[in-house]
Motif scaffolding. Structure first.
Motif, short mmCIF file in Angstrom:
data_model
loop_
_atom_site.label_atom_id
_atom_site.label_comp_id
_atom_site.label_asym_id
_atom_site.label_seq_id
_atom_site.Cartn_x
_atom_site.Cartn_y
_atom_site.Cartn_z
N ALA A 58 7.63 -9.82 -36.32
CA ALA A 58 7.23 -11.05 -37.02
C ALA A 58 5.86 -10.88 -37.67
CB ALA A 58 7.21 -12.23 -36.06
N LEU A 59 4.94 -10.25 -36.98
CA LEU A 59 3.61 -10.00 -37.52
C LEU A 59 3.70 -9.10 -38.75
CD1 LEU A 59 0.58 -10.48 -37.05
CD2 LEU A 59 0.58 -8.40 -35.69
N ALA A 61 6.30 -8.72 -40.71
CA ALA A 61 6.96 -9.47 -41.80
C ALA A 61 5.97 -10.42 -42.47
CB ALA A 61 8.15 -10.25 -41.25
N ASN A 62 5.14 -11.09 -41.68
CA ASN A 62 4.14 -11.98 -42.24
C ASN A 62 3.11 -11.23 -43.09
OD1 ASN A 62 5.29 -14.23 -41.08
ND2 ASN A 62 3.96 -14.23 -39.31
N ALA A 63 2.72 -10.06 -42.62
CA ALA A 63 1.76 -9.23 -43.38
C ALA A 63 2.37 -8.79 -44.69
CB ALA A 63 1.33 -8.04 -42.55
N LYS A 64 3.65 -8.43 -44.66
CA LYS A 64 4.34 -7.98 -45.87
C LYS A 64 4.44 -9.11 -46.89
CE LYS A 64 8.10 -5.04 -47.26
NZ LYS A 64 9.21 -4.22 -46.83
N GLN A 65 4.72 -10.32 -46.41
CA GLN A 65 4.81 -11.48 -47.30
C GLN A 65 3.46 -11.76 -47.94
OE1 GLN A 65 6.38 -14.75 -45.03
NE2 GLN A 65 8.49 -14.05 -45.22
N GLY A 66 2.39 -11.56 -47.20
CA GLY A 66 1.04 -11.78 -47.74
C GLY A 66 0.66 -10.78 -48.80
N GLU A 67 1.32 -9.62 -48.84
CA GLU A 67 1.05 -8.59 -49.84
C GLU A 67 1.74 -8.87 -51.16
OE1 GLU A 67 2.33 -4.92 -48.15
OE2 GLU A 67 0.73 -4.87 -46.66
N GLN A 68 2.85 -9.63 -51.11
CA GLN A 68 3.62 -9.88 -52.32
C GLN A 68 2.88 -10.84 -53.24
OE1 GLN A 68 7.42 -11.25 -50.97
NE2 GLN A 68 8.01 -9.27 -50.14
#
Length: 69
Positions: A58-59, A61-68
């Motif tokens: 989950a962490l 995935a959240n980090a990846k979303q913040g990069e987009q």
């Protein structure tokens, strides 16, 4: 502590004694690398022992979303 427990269980279950020996090595490496400033070692150890896999995913995935964008 690790060595004492290893010796105690080695006769009855050598497989568990070996796993404990490996854990001792991992804890030693954790300490060495941590005090050398390598903070990634904590994450590596937790992954190795499958600790909180869902929380880590989950962490990530959240980090990846913040990069987009």
């Amino acid at each position: 502590l690790f060595s004492q427990v290893q010796r105690a269980i080695k006769r009855s279950d050598p497989g568990y004694a070996e796993m404990l020996r490996q854990l001792e090595g991992h804890i030693t490496e954790l300490g060495q690398r941590w005090y050398e400033g390598d903070t990634d070692v904590v994450d590596e150890l937790l992954q190795l022992y499958c600790v909180e896999r869902k929380a880590r995913a989950a962490l990530a995935a959240n980090a990846k979303q913040g990069e987009q964008p």
